[in-house]
Design a protein around this motif. Structure first.
Motif, PDB file in Angstrom:
ATOM      1  N   VAL A 148       9.654  -1.311 -16.906  1.00  0.00           N
ATOM      2  CA  VAL A 148       9.813  -1.172 -16.051  1.00  0.00           C
ATOM      3  C   VAL A 148      10.247  -3.022 -15.953  1.00  0.00           C
ATOM      4  N   LEU A 149      10.692  -3.527 -15.330  1.00  0.00           N
ATOM      5  CA  LEU A 149      11.083  -4.286 -14.308  1.00  0.00           C
ATOM      6  C   LEU A 149      10.461  -4.627 -12.935  1.00  0.00           C
ATOM      7  N   HIS A 150       9.743  -5.652 -12.748  1.00  0.00           N
ATOM      8  CA  HIS A 150       9.052  -5.622 -11.306  1.00  0.00           C
ATOM      9  C   HIS A 150       9.472  -6.808 -10.975  1.00  0.00           C
ATOM     10  N   PHE A 151      10.496  -7.619  -9.438  1.00  0.00           N
ATOM     11  CA  PHE A 151      11.123  -8.333  -9.167  1.00  0.00           C
ATOM     12  C   PHE A 151      10.033  -9.259  -7.841  1.00  0.00           C
ATOM     13  N   ALA A 152       9.605 -10.409  -8.187  1.00  0.00           N
ATOM     14  CA  ALA A 152       8.685 -10.775  -7.196  1.00  0.00           C
ATOM     15  C   ALA A 152       7.536  -9.645  -6.873  1.00  0.00           C
ATOM     16  N   PRO A 153       6.611 -10.039  -8.609  1.00  0.00           N
ATOM     17  CA  PRO A 153       5.731  -9.082  -8.690  1.00  0.00           C
ATOM     18  C   PRO A 153       4.585  -9.274  -7.442  1.00  0.00           C
ATOM     19  N   ASP A 154       4.961  -8.705  -6.709  1.00  0.00           N
ATOM     20  CA  ASP A 154       2.828  -8.579  -5.999  1.00  0.00           C
ATOM     21  C   ASP A 154       1.930  -8.661  -6.829  1.00  0.00           C
ATOM     22  N   THR A 155       1.088  -9.393  -6.363  1.00  0.00           N
ATOM     23  CA  THR A 155      -0.958  -9.336  -7.127  1.00  0.00           C
ATOM     24  C   THR A 155      -0.529  -7.985  -7.539  1.00  0.00           C
ATOM     25  N   CYS A 156      -1.114  -7.380  -6.075  1.00  0.00           N
ATOM     26  CA  CYS A 156      -1.677  -6.041  -6.050  1.00  0.00           C
ATOM     27  C   CYS A 156      -1.499  -5.130  -6.648  1.00  0.00           C
ATOM     28  N   LEU A 157       0.367  -5.103  -6.697  1.00  0.00           N
ATOM     29  CA  LEU A 157       0.977  -4.080  -7.526  1.00  0.00           C
ATOM     30  C   LEU A 157       0.492  -4.222  -9.206  1.00  0.00           C
ATOM     31  N   SER A 158       1.035  -5.798  -9.136  1.00  0.00           N
ATOM     32  CA  SER A 158       0.801  -6.277 -10.869  1.00  0.00           C
ATOM     33  C   SER A 158      -0.128  -5.677 -11.359  1.00  0.00           C
ATOM     34  N   MET A 159      -1.996  -5.420 -10.849  1.00  0.00           N
ATOM     35  CA  MET A 159      -3.199  -5.238 -11.212  1.00  0.00           C
ATOM     36  C   MET A 159      -3.139  -4.201 -11.722  1.00  0.00           C
ATOM     37  N   THR A 160      -2.224  -3.190 -11.025  1.00  0.00           N
ATOM     38  CA  THR A 160      -2.240  -1.909 -10.725  1.00  0.00           C
ATOM     39  C   THR A 160      -1.762  -1.560 -12.340  1.00  0.00           C
ATOM     40  N   ARG A 203       0.753  -1.413  -0.259  1.00  0.00           N
ATOM     41  CA  ARG A 203       0.028   0.080   0.033  1.00  0.00           C
ATOM     42  C   ARG A 203       0.980   1.401   0.052  1.00  0.00           C
ATOM     43  N   TYR A 204       1.716   1.465   1.135  1.00  0.00           N
ATOM     44  CA  TYR A 204       2.792   2.029   1.154  1.00  0.00           C
ATOM     45  C   TYR A 204       3.438   2.204  -0.874  1.00  0.00           C
ATOM     46  N   ALA A 205       3.733   1.479  -0.932  1.00  0.00           N
ATOM     47  CA  ALA A 205       4.887   1.537  -2.406  1.00  0.00           C
ATOM     48  C   ALA A 205       3.613   2.146  -2.892  1.00  0.00           C
ATOM     49  N   TYR A 206       2.517   1.029  -3.543  1.00  0.00           N
ATOM     50  CA  TYR A 206       1.194   1.879  -4.784  1.00  0.00           C
ATOM     51  C   TYR A 206       1.612   3.525  -4.297  1.00  0.00           C
ATOM     52  N   LEU A 207       0.940   3.836  -3.146  1.00  0.00           N
ATOM     53  CA  LEU A 207       0.423   5.346  -2.607  1.00  0.00           C
ATOM     54  C   LEU A 207       2.570   6.316  -3.684  1.00  0.00           C
ATOM     55  N   THR A 208       3.211   6.153  -3.339  1.00  0.00           N
ATOM     56  CA  THR A 208       4.566   6.698  -2.914  1.00  0.00           C
ATOM     57  C   THR A 208       5.344   6.562  -4.740  1.00  0.00           C
ATOM     58  N   GLY A 261      19.293   8.197 -15.339  1.00  0.00           N
ATOM     59  CA  GLY A 261      17.916   8.799 -14.890  1.00  0.00           C
ATOM     60  C   GLY A 261      17.499   8.412 -14.808  1.00  0.00           C
ATOM     61  N   GLY A 262      16.989   7.164 -14.950  1.00  0.00           N
ATOM     62  CA  GLY A 262      15.656   5.712 -14.265  1.00  0.00           C
ATOM     63  C   GLY A 262      15.995   5.693 -13.045  1.00  0.00           C
ATOM     64  N   TYR A 263      15.500   4.967 -11.985  1.00  0.00           N
ATOM     65  CA  TYR A 263      15.033   4.959 -10.313  1.00  0.00           C
ATOM     66  C   TYR A 263      14.563   3.297 -10.419  1.00  0.00           C
ATOM     67  N   ALA A 264      15.113   2.849  -9.287  1.00  0.00           N
ATOM     68  CA  ALA A 264      14.523   1.993  -8.379  1.00  0.00           C
ATOM     69  C   ALA A 264      13.399   1.521  -7.227  1.00  0.00           C
ATOM     70  N   ILE A 265      12.465   1.330  -6.676  1.00  0.00           N
ATOM     71  CA  ILE A 265      12.469   1.071  -5.808  1.00  0.00           C
ATOM     72  C   ILE A 265      12.420  -0.343  -4.744  1.00  0.00           C
ATOM     73  N   PHE A 266      13.240   0.352  -3.602  1.00  0.00           N
ATOM     74  CA  PHE A 266      13.556  -0.849  -2.955  1.00  0.00           C
ATOM     75  C   PHE A 266      12.470  -0.656  -0.902  1.00  0.00           C
ATOM     76  N   HIS A 267      11.947  -1.595  -1.019  1.00  0.00           N
ATOM     77  CA  HIS A 267      12.065  -1.628  -0.247  1.00  0.00           C
ATOM     78  C   HIS A 267      11.617  -3.522   0.987  1.00  0.00           C
ATOM     79  N   ASN A 296       6.622   5.507   9.836  1.00  0.00           N
ATOM     80  CA  ASN A 296       8.745   4.755   9.923  1.00  0.00           C
ATOM     81  C   ASN A 296       8.339   4.190   8.935  1.00  0.00           C
ATOM     82  N   GLU A 297       6.978   3.997   8.460  1.00  0.00           N
ATOM     83  CA  GLU A 297       7.996   2.855   7.083  1.00  0.00           C
ATOM     84  C   GLU A 297       8.691   3.810   6.359  1.00  0.00           C
ATOM     85  N   LYS A 298       9.415   3.038   5.411  1.00  0.00           N
ATOM     86  CA  LYS A 298      10.244   4.566   4.360  1.00  0.00           C
ATOM     87  C   LYS A 298      10.033   3.234   2.902  1.00  0.00           C
ATOM     88  N   ILE A 299      10.256   3.599   2.073  1.00  0.00           N
ATOM     89  CA  ILE A 299      10.617   3.340   0.514  1.00  0.00           C
ATOM     90  C   ILE A 299      11.754   3.979  -0.227  1.00  0.00           C
TER      91      ILE A 299
END
Length: 253
Positions: free
Chosen positions: A88-100, A68-73, A171-177, A245-248
């Motif tokens: 986009v390359l998505h590792f360990a594809p989360d069902t909830c994020l993939s569907m968006t 949920r936090y990753a999605y909002l970010t 110029g690209g970016y990665a999202i880590f959590h 205290n969550e961080k992305i």
């Protein structure tokens, strides 16, 4: 019926059965409007428990706090779902994020995992079977890489960081959590811990790394520019079931 077809049929049946049981168990949680999942927009009295955590799991889209936090970010901080076109390359594809993402005209989407951490309660089967520490693509291929709860499972996490940096376009970016103990100064590999210490640290989860506050420093050491994240304190985190205290970690090349 051939054995392989029987296996597939059995898996489909079991998945449907598990989902039916989940929906029945979720009925008491649906009797209220205290929390809201921003991904599927369903409201609940509370999110369902997941493993050792209460108020964590959305029974409709299978999201957890980190999703949920990753999605909002992605949506509100990064404009991920809007133009321009992104590869986009998505590792360990989360069902909830993939569907968006699937079907979005601005996102050329590919998923990957080495399957060792596949959990059908929250993740999908990937398009490509590969490990994040050995990415089978040329350098400068992707605009965005998403890796949520992935580095923590990799024996050589710095190698994985370098691989992500390599395949990102300038110029690209990665999202880590990943789970981080902010009372711990330095990150530890599981090879330096006893079984008893692992159980005490993270409830016996089979992760390879126990990260401390040097997580961002480890990313920066591989060439990334890492943004500080205080966004969880600016949103209605209680409503979304997210810790303040969550961080992305947004790591740019």
């Amino acid at each position: 019926m051939k054995p392989y077809a029987q296996l597939i049929t059995s898996q489909v049946f079991m998945n449907r059965l598990r989902n039916m049981r989940l929906q029945v168990r979720s009925i008491p949680y649906r009797m209220g409007d205290t929390v809201e999942c921003p991904i599927c927009e369903n409201h609940y009295k509370a999110f369902m428990p997941f493993r050792y955590r209460k108020n964590a799991y959305c029974p409709s889209c299978k999201s957890l706090e980190r999703h949920r936090y990753a999605y909002l970010t992605l949506r509100d901080r990064l404009g991920f779902y809007d133009a321009p076109l992104k590869k986009v390359l998505h590792f360990a594809p989360d069902t909830c994020l993939s569907m968006t993402v699937k079907g979005n005209q601005y996102i050329d989407y590919l998923t990957a995992d080495n399957m060792t951490s596949f959990t059908n309660s929250i993740t999908d089967k990937p398009d490509c079977v590969m490990s994040i520490d050995d990415i089978q693509f040329e350098k400068n291929t992707f605009d965005v890489v998403i890796a949520i709860g992935v580095l923590v499972m990799v024996p050589e996490d710095t190698k994985a960081m370098r691989e992500v940096y390599r395949v990102l376009k300038p110029g690209g970016y990665a999202i880590f959590h990943d789970p981080i103990n902010y009372k711990q100064a330095y990150s530890l590999s599981d090879t330096s811990l006893t079984k008893e210490e692992k159980l005490g640290l993270y409830h016996g989860h089979d992760q390879r790394w126990y990260y401390g506050v040097d997580y961002a420093d480890r990313l920066q050491a591989q060439g990334f520019e890492v943004e500080d994240d205080t966004y969880a304190q600016q949103i209605d985190n209680k409503r979304y079931g997210i810790s303040p205290n969550e961080k992305i970690y947004i790591a740019r090349k």
